[in-house]
Scaffold this motif. Structure first.
Motif, PDB file in Angstrom:
ATOM      1  N   PHE A 184     -15.937  15.061   5.842  1.00  0.00           N
ATOM      2  CA  PHE A 184     -14.697  15.682   5.388  1.00  0.00           C
ATOM      3  C   PHE A 184     -13.459  14.814   5.618  1.00  0.00           C
ATOM      4  O   PHE A 184     -12.412  15.065   5.016  1.00  0.00           O
ATOM      5  CB  PHE A 184     -14.488  17.020   6.100  1.00  0.00           C
ATOM      6  CG  PHE A 184     -15.467  18.098   5.692  1.00  0.00           C
ATOM      7  CD1 PHE A 184     -16.305  17.925   4.603  1.00  0.00           C
ATOM      8  CD2 PHE A 184     -15.537  19.290   6.404  1.00  0.00           C
ATOM      9  CE1 PHE A 184     -17.202  18.912   4.230  1.00  0.00           C
ATOM     10  CE2 PHE A 184     -16.425  20.286   6.032  1.00  0.00           C
ATOM     11  CZ  PHE A 184     -17.260  20.092   4.945  1.00  0.00           C
ATOM     12  N   PHE A 185     -13.540  13.826   6.495  1.00  0.00           N
ATOM     13  CA  PHE A 185     -12.349  13.029   6.823  1.00  0.00           C
ATOM     14  C   PHE A 185     -12.205  11.872   5.834  1.00  0.00           C
ATOM     15  O   PHE A 185     -12.622  10.740   6.081  1.00  0.00           O
ATOM     16  CB  PHE A 185     -12.429  12.517   8.262  1.00  0.00           C
ATOM     17  CG  PHE A 185     -12.398  13.605   9.293  1.00  0.00           C
ATOM     18  CD1 PHE A 185     -11.282  14.417   9.438  1.00  0.00           C
ATOM     19  CD2 PHE A 185     -13.493  13.839  10.111  1.00  0.00           C
ATOM     20  CE1 PHE A 185     -11.248  15.437  10.376  1.00  0.00           C
ATOM     21  CE2 PHE A 185     -13.475  14.855  11.052  1.00  0.00           C
ATOM     22  CZ  PHE A 185     -12.345  15.657  11.188  1.00  0.00           C
ATOM     23  N   THR A 186     -11.591  12.161   4.693  1.00  0.00           N
ATOM     24  CA  THR A 186     -11.415  11.196   3.616  1.00  0.00           C
ATOM     25  C   THR A 186     -10.051  10.507   3.713  1.00  0.00           C
ATOM     26  O   THR A 186      -9.210  10.871   4.532  1.00  0.00           O
ATOM     27  CB  THR A 186     -11.520  11.904   2.260  1.00  0.00           C
ATOM     28  OG1 THR A 186     -10.443  12.850   2.155  1.00  0.00           O
ATOM     29  CG2 THR A 186     -12.848  12.637   2.140  1.00  0.00           C
ATOM     30  N   ILE A 187      -9.823   9.536   2.828  1.00  0.00           N
ATOM     31  CA  ILE A 187      -8.537   8.834   2.817  1.00  0.00           C
ATOM     32  C   ILE A 187      -7.404   9.787   2.454  1.00  0.00           C
ATOM     33  O   ILE A 187      -6.267   9.629   2.938  1.00  0.00           O
ATOM     34  CB  ILE A 187      -8.582   7.639   1.833  1.00  0.00           C
ATOM     35  CG1 ILE A 187      -7.350   6.759   2.001  1.00  0.00           C
ATOM     36  CG2 ILE A 187      -8.737   8.124   0.401  1.00  0.00           C
ATOM     37  CD1 ILE A 187      -7.241   6.102   3.359  1.00  0.00           C
ATOM     38  N   ALA A 188      -7.684  10.789   1.634  1.00  0.00           N
ATOM     39  CA  ALA A 188      -6.649  11.765   1.275  1.00  0.00           C
ATOM     40  C   ALA A 188      -6.171  12.522   2.513  1.00  0.00           C
ATOM     41  O   ALA A 188      -4.982  12.844   2.631  1.00  0.00           O
ATOM     42  CB  ALA A 188      -7.192  12.742   0.229  1.00  0.00           C
ATOM     43  N   VAL A 189      -7.072  12.811   3.425  1.00  0.00           N
ATOM     44  CA  VAL A 189      -6.702  13.497   4.664  1.00  0.00           C
ATOM     45  C   VAL A 189      -5.707  12.660   5.450  1.00  0.00           C
ATOM     46  O   VAL A 189      -4.679  13.165   5.929  1.00  0.00           O
ATOM     47  CB  VAL A 189      -7.956  13.781   5.523  1.00  0.00           C
ATOM     48  CG1 VAL A 189      -7.555  14.265   6.916  1.00  0.00           C
ATOM     49  CG2 VAL A 189      -8.845  14.811   4.830  1.00  0.00           C
ATOM     50  N   PHE A 190      -5.966  11.370   5.579  1.00  0.00           N
ATOM     51  CA  PHE A 190      -5.085  10.519   6.368  1.00  0.00           C
ATOM     52  C   PHE A 190      -3.753  10.263   5.664  1.00  0.00           C
ATOM     53  O   PHE A 190      -2.726  10.078   6.317  1.00  0.00           O
ATOM     54  CB  PHE A 190      -5.804   9.219   6.718  1.00  0.00           C
ATOM     55  CG  PHE A 190      -6.937   9.434   7.672  1.00  0.00           C
ATOM     56  CD1 PHE A 190      -6.704   9.634   9.026  1.00  0.00           C
ATOM     57  CD2 PHE A 190      -8.248   9.504   7.220  1.00  0.00           C
ATOM     58  CE1 PHE A 190      -7.740   9.865   9.907  1.00  0.00           C
ATOM     59  CE2 PHE A 190      -9.295   9.736   8.090  1.00  0.00           C
ATOM     60  CZ  PHE A 190      -9.045   9.917   9.450  1.00  0.00           C
ATOM     61  N   LEU A 232       0.827  -1.194   0.000  1.00  0.00           N
ATOM     62  CA  LEU A 232       0.000   0.000   0.000  1.00  0.00           C
ATOM     63  C   LEU A 232       0.867   1.252   0.000  1.00  0.00           C
ATOM     64  O   LEU A 232       1.759   1.417   0.813  1.00  0.00           O
ATOM     65  CB  LEU A 232      -0.903  -0.005   1.239  1.00  0.00           C
ATOM     66  CG  LEU A 232      -1.819   1.220   1.419  1.00  0.00           C
ATOM     67  CD1 LEU A 232      -2.824   1.288   0.282  1.00  0.00           C
ATOM     68  CD2 LEU A 232      -2.532   1.157   2.771  1.00  0.00           C
ATOM     69  N   ASP A 233       0.586   2.140  -0.920  1.00  0.00           N
ATOM     70  CA  ASP A 233       1.287   3.419  -0.971  1.00  0.00           C
ATOM     71  C   ASP A 233       0.503   4.419  -0.128  1.00  0.00           C
ATOM     72  O   ASP A 233      -0.540   4.930  -0.538  1.00  0.00           O
ATOM     73  CB  ASP A 233       1.393   3.900  -2.415  1.00  0.00           C
ATOM     74  CG  ASP A 233       2.206   5.184  -2.536  1.00  0.00           C
ATOM     75  OD1 ASP A 233       2.601   5.726  -1.489  1.00  0.00           O
ATOM     76  OD2 ASP A 233       2.417   5.642  -3.672  1.00  0.00           O
ATOM     77  N   VAL A 234       1.001   4.735   1.064  1.00  0.00           N
ATOM     78  CA  VAL A 234       0.264   5.594   1.989  1.00  0.00           C
ATOM     79  C   VAL A 234       0.241   7.039   1.534  1.00  0.00           C
ATOM     80  O   VAL A 234      -0.516   7.842   2.072  1.00  0.00           O
ATOM     81  CB  VAL A 234       0.857   5.511   3.412  1.00  0.00           C
ATOM     82  CG1 VAL A 234       0.678   4.129   3.980  1.00  0.00           C
ATOM     83  CG2 VAL A 234       2.324   5.913   3.419  1.00  0.00           C
ATOM     84  N   ILE A 245      -4.540  21.911  -3.100  1.00  0.00           N
ATOM     85  CA  ILE A 245      -5.416  20.757  -2.858  1.00  0.00           C
ATOM     86  C   ILE A 245      -6.810  21.273  -2.512  1.00  0.00           C
ATOM     87  O   ILE A 245      -7.018  22.469  -2.340  1.00  0.00           O
ATOM     88  CB  ILE A 245      -4.889  19.860  -1.722  1.00  0.00           C
ATOM     89  CG1 ILE A 245      -4.838  20.618  -0.393  1.00  0.00           C
ATOM     90  CG2 ILE A 245      -3.512  19.304  -2.080  1.00  0.00           C
ATOM     91  CD1 ILE A 245      -4.385  19.765   0.788  1.00  0.00           C
ATOM     92  N   SER A 246      -7.761  20.362  -2.398  1.00  0.00           N
ATOM     93  CA  SER A 246      -9.128  20.737  -2.053  1.00  0.00           C
ATOM     94  C   SER A 246      -9.169  21.482  -0.718  1.00  0.00           C
ATOM     95  O   SER A 246      -8.548  21.047   0.255  1.00  0.00           O
ATOM     96  CB  SER A 246     -10.001  19.478  -1.953  1.00  0.00           C
ATOM     97  OG  SER A 246     -11.196  19.746  -1.259  1.00  0.00           O
ATOM     98  N   PRO A 247      -9.883  22.614  -0.644  1.00  0.00           N
ATOM     99  CA  PRO A 247     -10.023  23.305   0.641  1.00  0.00           C
ATOM    100  C   PRO A 247     -10.602  22.426   1.730  1.00  0.00           C
ATOM    101  O   PRO A 247     -10.252  22.572   2.909  1.00  0.00           O
ATOM    102  CB  PRO A 247     -10.970  24.471   0.315  1.00  0.00           C
ATOM    103  CG  PRO A 247     -10.754  24.726  -1.136  1.00  0.00           C
ATOM    104  CD  PRO A 247     -10.514  23.373  -1.743  1.00  0.00           C
ATOM    105  N   VAL A 248     -11.482  21.501   1.349  1.00  0.00           N
ATOM    106  CA  VAL A 248     -12.046  20.570   2.334  1.00  0.00           C
ATOM    107  C   VAL A 248     -10.956  19.682   2.904  1.00  0.00           C
ATOM    108  O   VAL A 248     -10.853  19.484   4.126  1.00  0.00           O
ATOM    109  CB  VAL A 248     -13.161  19.721   1.697  1.00  0.00           C
ATOM    110  CG1 VAL A 248     -13.583  18.593   2.645  1.00  0.00           C
ATOM    111  CG2 VAL A 248     -14.358  20.588   1.345  1.00  0.00           C
ATOM    112  N   THR A 249     -10.110  19.116   2.036  1.00  0.00           N
ATOM    113  CA  THR A 249      -9.004  18.266   2.490  1.00  0.00           C
ATOM    114  C   THR A 249      -8.031  19.059   3.346  1.00  0.00           C
ATOM    115  O   THR A 249      -7.559  18.576   4.387  1.00  0.00           O
ATOM    116  CB  THR A 249      -8.266  17.659   1.283  1.00  0.00           C
ATOM    117  OG1 THR A 249      -9.173  16.857   0.527  1.00  0.00           O
ATOM    118  CG2 THR A 249      -7.095  16.796   1.735  1.00  0.00           C
ATOM    119  N   ALA A 250      -7.725  20.272   2.924  1.00  0.00           N
ATOM    120  CA  ALA A 250      -6.797  21.111   3.684  1.00  0.00           C
ATOM    121  C   ALA A 250      -7.349  21.414   5.073  1.00  0.00           C
ATOM    122  O   ALA A 250      -6.637  21.303   6.084  1.00  0.00           O
ATOM    123  CB  ALA A 250      -6.530  22.409   2.928  1.00  0.00           C
TER     124      ALA A 250
END
Length: 253
Positions: free
Chosen positions: A194-200, A2-4, A46-51
Motif C-alpha cells: 500500500f505504500f506507493t509513491i503517491a502516498v509519499f 522532480l515535482d514532489v 483519491i484511492s481508498p488505499v492511498t488515503a
C-alpha cells in the motif's frame, strides 16, 4: 526538477490538507476521530488505499509525541488486550481493502462511520467488567476496521467510556492504543504493497497540516469542559460522513 506533488493537483492538495488539519485538531482534542474525518472525505477524491496508507503514516509519525504523557495515565490492563486483538485481526481488514471494489469500499466506509457514530451518540456504554477476553474481542473488531478503513476508534471508545473513567484517561488509552496497534497495521499494509509513491507525495503536504492541527487540538483539550469535548468531534465526524456519501457526488463533486 522532480515535482514532489506530481500525483495530485494543487486544488486537491489544498482540500486534503484542510481536511487533515481539521482531523488533526479533533485527534489532539478528543484523542480519536481523525480517521473518521479524513478517510470518508479523502476516499471520495483519491484511492481508498492511498488515503488509508497516508493517514496511517501521518498519524503514526506525527502523533508520537502525544504518547509521552499518555503512557503515565492510561489503563494498561485494558489497553494491552485491545492492542493484541487489533494486531491479529488487522490483516483481515487489509485484505478487504486490497481486494474490494472502490465504490463498494466508499459505501462500506460511509456505513462504518455513520453506524459507529450513531453508537457513540446514542449513549450506549459497555457496563461490564473489562475482562481480557472482552477487551481482546473489542480489539479484534477494531483491527478489522483499522485495516479496511483506518476507522477503528468507535468500538474502543464505546467500550472504554463506561462512566468509570474520566475523559483524560479515556483519551490516554486511545492515544496509546493507536500508537501500539499501528505497528501491526504498518506490517499489514507493507505486505499488501500500500505504500506507493503517491502516498509519499501526499505526506509532504499533509504532515505539516496534521502536526499543526494536533498541536492546537491538544492545547484546546486542556482548557475544555470535559462534558462537551466529545460533541465537538461527533459533529465534525457526522459532517465528514454526510459530505462523503457517494450518492451526493453529483451535488458536491
Amino acid at each position: 526538477m522532480l515535482d514532489v506533488f506530481a500525483s495530485f493537483s494543487p486544488a486537491l492538495l489544498a482540500l486534503l490538507g484542510t481536511v487533515i488539519f481539521i482531523a488533526g485538531c479533533v485527534r489532539g482534542f478528543a484523542g480519536f476521530g481523525a480517521g473518521m474525518i479524513f478517510m470518508p472525505v479523502a476516499a471520495s477524491f483519491i484511492s481508498p488505499v492511498t488515503a488509508a496508507a497516508t493517514f496511517l503514516f501521518i498519524d503514526g509519525l506525527v502523533a508520537a509525541p502525544l504518547i509521552v504523557r499518555a503512557i503515565r495515565i492510561c489503563d494498561w490492563s485494558t489497553v494491552l488486550p485491545v492492542v493484541a486483538g487489533s494486531i491479529v485481526f488487522v490483516h483481515a481488514g487489509a485484505w478487504l481493502l486490497a481486494n474490494a471494489d472502490i465504490l463498494t469500499l466508499r459505501w462500506v466506509l460511509f456505513a462504518i462511520v455513520t453506524s459507529l457514530l450513531a453508537l457513540l451518540v446514542s449513549g450506549w456504554r459497555y457496563q461490564g467488567r473489562p475482562t481480557r477476553p472482552v477487551s481482546f474481542g473489542v480489539g479484534s473488531v477494531a483491527g478489522v476496521l483499522a485495516g479496511v478503513s483506518q476507522v477503528s476508534a468507535p468500538p474502543v471508545v464505546a467500550f472504554w467510556l463506561t462512566g468509570k473513567e474520566v475523559p483524560a484517561v479515556v483519551r490516554a488509552n486511545l492515544i496509546v492504543y493507536f500508537a501500539l496497534a499501528s505497528v501491526g497495521t504498518f506490517v499489514a499494509y507493507f505486505i499488501n504493497g500500500f505504500f506507493t509513491i503517491a502516498v509519499f507525495h501526499l505526506l509532504i503536504a499533509a504532515v505539516p497540516a496534521y502536526a499543526l492541527g494536533l498541536y492546537l487540538g491538544s492545547k484546546g483539550f486542556g482548557a475544555a469542559d470535559p462534558k462537551i469535548y466529545r460533541w465537538v468531534a461527533y459533529s465534525l465526524i457526522g459532517l465528514a460522513a454526510i459530505t462523503s456519501m457517494p450518492a451526493l457526488d453529483p451535488l458536491l463533486r
